[in-house]
Design a protein around this motif. Structure first.
Motif, PDB file in Angstrom:
ATOM      1  N   LEU A   1       6.724  -8.360  -9.956  1.00 43.43           N
ATOM      2  CA  LEU A   1       7.690  -7.285  -9.751  1.00 43.43           C
ATOM      3  C   LEU A   1       7.058  -5.890  -9.825  1.00 43.43           C
ATOM      4  O   LEU A   1       7.237  -5.078  -8.913  1.00 43.43           O
ATOM      5  CB  LEU A   1       8.832  -7.433 -10.766  1.00 43.43           C
ATOM      6  CG  LEU A   1      10.138  -6.721 -10.426  1.00 43.43           C
ATOM      7  CD1 LEU A   1      10.689  -7.202  -9.103  1.00 43.43           C
ATOM      8  CD2 LEU A   1      11.161  -6.955 -11.522  1.00 43.43           C
ATOM      9  N   PRO A   2       6.291  -5.587 -10.893  1.00 40.94           N
ATOM     10  CA  PRO A   2       5.711  -4.234 -10.948  1.00 40.94           C
ATOM     11  C   PRO A   2       4.788  -3.948  -9.771  1.00 40.94           C
ATOM     12  O   PRO A   2       4.758  -2.823  -9.277  1.00 40.94           O
ATOM     13  CB  PRO A   2       4.948  -4.213 -12.269  1.00 40.94           C
ATOM     14  CG  PRO A   2       4.870  -5.602 -12.731  1.00 40.94           C
ATOM     15  CD  PRO A   2       6.008  -6.331 -12.127  1.00 40.94           C
ATOM     16  N   PHE A   3       4.079  -4.974  -9.296  1.00 39.78           N
ATOM     17  CA  PHE A   3       3.176  -4.751  -8.168  1.00 39.78           C
ATOM     18  C   PHE A   3       3.966  -4.471  -6.895  1.00 39.78           C
ATOM     19  O   PHE A   3       3.568  -3.651  -6.069  1.00 39.78           O
ATOM     20  CB  PHE A   3       2.262  -5.957  -7.961  1.00 39.78           C
ATOM     21  CG  PHE A   3       1.203  -6.071  -9.006  1.00 39.78           C
ATOM     22  CD1 PHE A   3       0.065  -5.291  -8.946  1.00 39.78           C
ATOM     23  CD2 PHE A   3       1.359  -6.940 -10.063  1.00 39.78           C
ATOM     24  CE1 PHE A   3      -0.906  -5.386  -9.920  1.00 39.78           C
ATOM     25  CE2 PHE A   3       0.393  -7.042 -11.047  1.00 39.78           C
ATOM     26  CZ  PHE A   3      -0.744  -6.257 -10.966  1.00 39.78           C
TER      27      PHE A   3
ATOM     28  N   LEU B   1       7.849 -14.052 -11.130  1.00 40.72           N
ATOM     29  CA  LEU B   1       8.645 -12.890 -10.747  1.00 40.72           C
ATOM     30  C   LEU B   1       8.283 -11.674 -11.599  1.00 40.72           C
ATOM     31  O   LEU B   1       7.990 -10.594 -11.076  1.00 40.72           O
ATOM     32  CB  LEU B   1      10.126 -13.214 -10.909  1.00 40.72           C
ATOM     33  CG  LEU B   1      11.034 -12.077 -10.497  1.00 40.72           C
ATOM     34  CD1 LEU B   1      11.027 -11.958  -8.984  1.00 40.72           C
ATOM     35  CD2 LEU B   1      12.429 -12.289 -11.000  1.00 40.72           C
ATOM     36  N   ILE B   2       8.286 -11.869 -12.920  1.00 40.62           N
ATOM     37  CA  ILE B   2       8.024 -10.745 -13.825  1.00 40.62           C
ATOM     38  C   ILE B   2       6.623 -10.204 -13.583  1.00 40.62           C
ATOM     39  O   ILE B   2       6.366  -9.009 -13.682  1.00 40.62           O
ATOM     40  CB  ILE B   2       8.170 -11.205 -15.287  1.00 40.62           C
ATOM     41  CG1 ILE B   2       9.582 -11.698 -15.523  1.00 40.62           C
ATOM     42  CG2 ILE B   2       7.768 -10.099 -16.253  1.00 40.62           C
ATOM     43  CD1 ILE B   2      10.403 -10.930 -16.489  1.00 40.62           C
ATOM     44  N   GLU B   3       5.718 -11.106 -13.232  1.00 40.26           N
ATOM     45  CA  GLU B   3       4.343 -10.703 -13.013  1.00 40.26           C
ATOM     46  C   GLU B   3       4.219  -9.891 -11.722  1.00 40.26           C
ATOM     47  O   GLU B   3       3.506  -8.901 -11.660  1.00 40.26           O
ATOM     48  CB  GLU B   3       3.473 -11.959 -12.959  1.00 40.26           C
ATOM     49  CG  GLU B   3       2.029 -11.748 -12.690  1.00 40.26           C
ATOM     50  CD  GLU B   3       1.636 -12.333 -11.362  1.00 40.26           C
ATOM     51  OE1 GLU B   3       1.863 -13.527 -11.145  1.00 40.26           O
ATOM     52  OE2 GLU B   3       1.116 -11.585 -10.546  1.00 40.26           O
TER      53      GLU B   3
ATOM     54  N   VAL C   1      14.115   8.251  -1.786  1.00 38.03           N
ATOM     55  CA  VAL C   1      15.000   7.350  -2.531  1.00 38.03           C
ATOM     56  C   VAL C   1      15.654   6.356  -1.581  1.00 38.03           C
ATOM     57  O   VAL C   1      15.706   5.159  -1.840  1.00 38.03           O
ATOM     58  CB  VAL C   1      16.063   8.156  -3.296  1.00 38.03           C
ATOM     59  CG1 VAL C   1      17.064   7.227  -3.937  1.00 38.03           C
ATOM     60  CG2 VAL C   1      15.399   9.011  -4.345  1.00 38.03           C
TER      61      VAL C   1
ATOM     62  N   MET D   1      13.456  -7.802  -2.176  1.00 39.33           N
ATOM     63  CA  MET D   1      13.858  -8.529  -3.384  1.00 39.33           C
ATOM     64  C   MET D   1      14.330  -9.955  -3.109  1.00 39.33           C
ATOM     65  O   MET D   1      13.842 -10.884  -3.757  1.00 39.33           O
ATOM     66  CB  MET D   1      14.943  -7.757  -4.143  1.00 39.33           C
ATOM     67  CG  MET D   1      14.402  -6.578  -4.903  1.00 39.33           C
ATOM     68  SD  MET D   1      13.088  -7.046  -6.001  1.00 39.33           S
ATOM     69  CE  MET D   1      12.052  -5.611  -5.885  1.00 39.33           C
TER      70      MET D   1
ATOM     71  N   CYS E   1      -1.812 -14.464  -8.023  1.00 41.08           N
ATOM     72  CA  CYS E   1      -2.213 -13.132  -7.585  1.00 41.08           C
ATOM     73  C   CYS E   1      -3.728 -13.057  -7.359  1.00 41.08           C
ATOM     74  O   CYS E   1      -4.499 -13.631  -8.120  1.00 41.08           O
ATOM     75  CB  CYS E   1      -1.809 -12.206  -8.710  1.00 41.08           C
ATOM     76  SG  CYS E   1      -2.017 -10.521  -8.395  1.00 41.08           S
TER      77      CYS E   1
ATOM     78  N   PHE F   1       6.938  -3.074  -6.796  1.00 40.53           N
ATOM     79  CA  PHE F   1       7.434  -1.700  -6.927  1.00 40.53           C
ATOM     80  C   PHE F   1       6.331  -0.716  -6.560  1.00 40.53           C
ATOM     81  O   PHE F   1       6.550   0.230  -5.805  1.00 40.53           O
ATOM     82  CB  PHE F   1       7.924  -1.433  -8.349  1.00 40.53           C
ATOM     83  CG  PHE F   1       9.275  -2.020  -8.644  1.00 40.53           C
ATOM     84  CD1 PHE F   1      10.268  -2.011  -7.678  1.00 40.53           C
ATOM     85  CD2 PHE F   1       9.558  -2.584  -9.867  1.00 40.53           C
ATOM     86  CE1 PHE F   1      11.514  -2.553  -7.928  1.00 40.53           C
ATOM     87  CE2 PHE F   1      10.805  -3.127 -10.133  1.00 40.53           C
ATOM     88  CZ  PHE F   1      11.780  -3.113  -9.165  1.00 40.53           C
ATOM     89  N   LEU F   2       5.145  -0.955  -7.095  1.00 39.75           N
ATOM     90  CA  LEU F   2       4.024  -0.054  -6.803  1.00 39.75           C
ATOM     91  C   LEU F   2       3.764  -0.012  -5.304  1.00 39.75           C
ATOM     92  O   LEU F   2       3.562   1.057  -4.726  1.00 39.75           O
ATOM     93  CB  LEU F   2       2.781  -0.531  -7.549  1.00 39.75           C
ATOM     94  CG  LEU F   2       1.555   0.371  -7.444  1.00 39.75           C
ATOM     95  CD1 LEU F   2       1.821   1.700  -8.115  1.00 39.75           C
ATOM     96  CD2 LEU F   2       0.340  -0.288  -8.068  1.00 39.75           C
TER      97      LEU F   2
ATOM     98  N   PHE G   1      13.199   3.792  -0.519  1.00 43.46           N
ATOM     99  CA  PHE G   1      12.927   2.871  -1.622  1.00 43.46           C
ATOM    100  C   PHE G   1      14.023   1.818  -1.703  1.00 43.46           C
ATOM    101  O   PHE G   1      13.748   0.625  -1.811  1.00 43.46           O
ATOM    102  CB  PHE G   1      12.846   3.654  -2.934  1.00 43.46           C
ATOM    103  CG  PHE G   1      12.537   2.799  -4.123  1.00 43.46           C
ATOM    104  CD1 PHE G   1      11.228   2.491  -4.439  1.00 43.46           C
ATOM    105  CD2 PHE G   1      13.553   2.292  -4.915  1.00 43.46           C
ATOM    106  CE1 PHE G   1      10.944   1.698  -5.527  1.00 43.46           C
ATOM    107  CE2 PHE G   1      13.270   1.495  -6.000  1.00 43.46           C
ATOM    108  CZ  PHE G   1      11.958   1.199  -6.302  1.00 43.46           C
ATOM    109  N   THR G   2      15.273   2.275  -1.605  1.00 44.84           N
ATOM    110  CA  THR G   2      16.392   1.332  -1.653  1.00 44.84           C
ATOM    111  C   THR G   2      16.307   0.335  -0.509  1.00 44.84           C
ATOM    112  O   THR G   2      16.498  -0.873  -0.689  1.00 44.84           O
ATOM    113  CB  THR G   2      17.728   2.083  -1.522  1.00 44.84           C
ATOM    114  OG1 THR G   2      17.612   3.304  -2.213  1.00 44.84           O
ATOM    115  CG2 THR G   2      18.851   1.270  -2.062  1.00 44.84           C
TER     116      THR G   2
ATOM    117  N   PHE H   1       6.405   2.054  -3.648  1.00 44.39           N
ATOM    118  CA  PHE H   1       6.161   3.480  -3.875  1.00 44.39           C
ATOM    119  C   PHE H   1       5.068   3.994  -2.936  1.00 44.39           C
ATOM    120  O   PHE H   1       5.207   5.037  -2.310  1.00 44.39           O
ATOM    121  CB  PHE H   1       5.756   3.745  -5.327  1.00 44.39           C
ATOM    122  CG  PHE H   1       6.906   3.729  -6.290  1.00 44.39           C
ATOM    123  CD1 PHE H   1       8.077   4.426  -6.006  1.00 44.39           C
ATOM    124  CD2 PHE H   1       6.839   3.019  -7.473  1.00 44.39           C
ATOM    125  CE1 PHE H   1       9.150   4.408  -6.885  1.00 44.39           C
ATOM    126  CE2 PHE H   1       7.907   2.989  -8.358  1.00 44.39           C
ATOM    127  CZ  PHE H   1       9.059   3.688  -8.060  1.00 44.39           C
TER     128      PHE H   1
ATOM    129  N   THR I   1      13.431  -2.116  -1.110  1.00 41.44           N
ATOM    130  CA  THR I   1      13.705  -3.092  -2.168  1.00 41.44           C
ATOM    131  C   THR I   1      14.736  -4.104  -1.703  1.00 41.44           C
ATOM    132  O   THR I   1      14.590  -5.287  -1.976  1.00 41.44           O
ATOM    133  CB  THR I   1      14.229  -2.438  -3.468  1.00 41.44           C
ATOM    134  OG1 THR I   1      15.084  -1.385  -3.114  1.00 41.44           O
ATOM    135  CG2 THR I   1      13.116  -1.929  -4.328  1.00 41.44           C
TER     136      THR I   1
END
Lengths: 237, 352
Positions: free
Chosen positions: B76-78, B72-74, B226, B237, B283, B80-81, B229-230, B84, B233
């Motif tokens: 998550l940023p991807f 998950l932590i790995e 915004v 999620m 990944c 989000f990117l 994005f919401t 975006f 997500t």
């Protein structure tokens, strides 16, 4: 839900425990994305009411929907517990048994080992020694060299009585790809002194393995084995 | 009469509008505070959680949590990117910008789409939200699928890491790139023959596509970003969290020995590594390093199958893709991709 993930990421980052899960080269990226996303999510709280208003007009409250609402709150609760309540931990011997100890060629590349044979042996890590042992050099090579290692304790499958490994996980991306490496240590009756998965510091010379049952050719005959605290960076990269 | 009416109504309406705006602002502020409060609450929960909670847990349970959280932590940023980028495509790119610059003919167009991945080096989990953005922006479902399947393999980071791991050895790199490209375009071609493209999508996502038009009202681009994005997500999620949990559970549950013993048979090795790819959900940017550790045990064809199948289909991806495509579609895609990767792997095994 994003907030749960974000808070967990940032907290791990601040307390320096992000290394328990991912490779250091992703730290900055993860934290930046988490902070940016946190800002957007918080701003969205200010906007969301009227969006939800529009949504609810179209949908009738049905049992089906209520089921999903229940299911999603379970998922939210479970992830909050996993990410926010449980303390972060390292992988244990259970996973090590699932993955071949020292079976990974990726963790131990040839290029590095060429460098190793010339290097200063007292600085070698668990990974370095494991690569050397894999090369299969003779006993003469190890004569006079001393190893000083920190790792966690895991038994040798063939001779659990007398031999244990000082082991580490090598992480190339995140913990999912963690490959265990370890250096065998000959110390009869080690179980009485050190529990499984506990961290130890070992120092001693390397020589031919006195154990008959174990298939390892070279082991450390320890001069000192002492229990130590788990290091800040339990994985090697 | 009419004049006085409007004159009388005007100040009243203005006052009403003024009041509405003030109320809107107050509500906005309240929302902001609520958001910060939730954030603070979660942070406090995290900081105050005692270390001793986990003492009662068995090792496998602990490892399950560690693995799931790690995935998950790995990713998550991807994700989000990817979201975006998806927002950028949907809100900030001028209408038709993307479509104008693509070739018009079906086959060439899909070729071009499958190369978009070169420009956006996100790995597969970030591609799902981006794909949703592309569909909303007017790409057909078949074209978007081509992108989704090709992008994780045809992207610079993946190609570089694969090269670092294997070099030109046994044609692994070449087979991976060519295989990924061909399979993605094959899937795109198959689904471009589908008479009703929108039937491939889930009803929730169809609704999202339909509501896209309404949002073009006066609200500013920032506000729309915004909102989007919401929305993205909250769609992604739950899928991501569940996908990670399943991936973690299976890793603890399936002993690797079983897979490894199959490694040396030309047919079974291919299948075994494909199952492994499906299970570990790793990944695409780094799977080459991961599979390198099996390089000694497994035949090159099996590794190619792993490297082609894994980025396109795995547990985490299927759960994420389920937010957008129907189950039926996913089953079809999975079987076609699996058959093609297996065929590719076997071919490499017998040639090499």
């Amino acid at each position: 839900m994003s907030l749960i993930g974000i808070v967990a990421t940032v907290w791990l980052g601040i307390t320096g425990q992000l290394g328990l899960y991912i490779h250091p080269r992703y730290f900055a990226f993860s934290i930046i994305m988490a902070v940016v996303a946190a800002a957007v999510v918080i701003v969205s709280f200010a906007l969301s009411p009227d969006d939800e208003h529009a949504g609810h007009d179209h949908e009738a409250e049905t049992g089906h929907k209520r089921f999903w609402a229940g299911a999603s709150s379970i998922v939210i609760a479970a992830s909050a517990v996993a990410l926010l309540v449980l303390p972060p931990t390292t992988l244990t011997t259970t996973t090590l048994e699932q993955r071949d100890l020292n079976g990974s060629a990726a963790a131990l590349t040839e290029e590095e080992s060429a460098k190793l044979t010339a290097g200063d042996a007292s600085q070698f890590s668990v990974k370095d020694w494991a690569s050397l042992l894999r090369q299969g050099a003779g006993v003469e090579f190890y004569a006079g060299k001393k190893a000083q290692l920190t790792g966690f304790v895991t038994p040798d499958q063939e001779d659990p009585e007398n031999v244990f490994y000082v082991a580490r996980f090598v992480v190339s991306h995140c913990v999912v790809d963690a490959q265990p490496v370890g250096v065998p240590v000959y110390r009869p009756g080690w179980q009485d002194a050190f529990p499984l998965d506990s961290w130890v510091g070992v120092s001693g010379g390397l020589t031919a393995n006195p154990s008959v049952a174990s298939s390892e050719g070279i082991v450390i005959i320890p001069e000192v084995v002492a229990a130590v605290d788990q290091p800040q960076q339990p994985y090697v990269y | 009469m009419l004049l006085t009416d409007t004159a009388a109504a005007e100040p009243g309406k203005a006052a009403q509008r003024g009041g509405e705006r003030a109320r809107g602002q107050r509500r906005g502020l309240m929302g902001l505070l609520l958001g910060l409060a939730v954030l603070a609450l979660l942070a406090v929960l995290r900081m105050s959680a005692p270390q001793s909670v986990a003492t009662g847990m068995s090792d496998s349970a602990k490892d399950f949590v560690t693995l799931a959280v790690s995935v998950l932590i790995e990713s998550l940023p991807f994700v989000f990117l990817g979201i975006f980028l998806s927002v950028v495509v949907q809100v900030w790119l001028p209408d038709g910008f993307l479509l104008r610059h693509l070739p018009r003919r079906g086959v060439l167009r899909r070729f071009a789409v499958s190369l978009i991945g070169v420009l956006v080096p996100v790995c597969e989990c970030g591609n799902v939200p981006l794909t949703r953005g592309l569909i909303i922006k007017g790409l057909t479902v078949a074209e978007a699928m081509t992108f989704l399947l090709a992008a994780p393999i045809l992207n610079p980071i993946t190609i570089i890491t694969t090269y670092q791991a294997f070099g030109w050895e046994n044609g692994i790199l070449v087979s991976r790139i060519a295989g990924g490209f061909l399979i993605a375009n094959l899937i795109g071609w198959i689904y471009s023959r589908h008479p009703r493209q929108e039937a491939l999508l889930t009803s929730q996502f169809q609704a999202a596509c339909a509501s896209e038009g309404e949002h073009h009202t006066a609200t500013g681009k920032l506000q729309r970003s915004v909102r989007l994005f919401t929305k993205e997500t909250s769609a992604m999620m739950p899928a991501l969290f569940i996908g990670c949990a399943i991936a973690g559970a299976i890793q603890v549950g399936i002993p690797r020995d079983v897979l490894v013993t199959l490694g040396t048979n030309p047919v079974w090795s291919v299948l075994a590594l494909m199952v492994l790819a499906f299970v570990v959900s790793i990944c695409s940017n780094v799977d080459a390093f991961f599979v390198l550790s099996f390089g000694a045990t497994f035949l090159p064809g099996a590794i190619v199958a792993f490297l082609v199948f894994g980025p396109m289909i795995d547990i985490k991806m299927l759960v994420l893709m389920r937010t957008t495509f129907t189950t039926r579609t996913l089953v079809q895609i999975t079987s076609v991709v699996a058959l093609c990767s297996a065929a590719l792997g076997l071919a490499v095994n017998y040639v090499a």
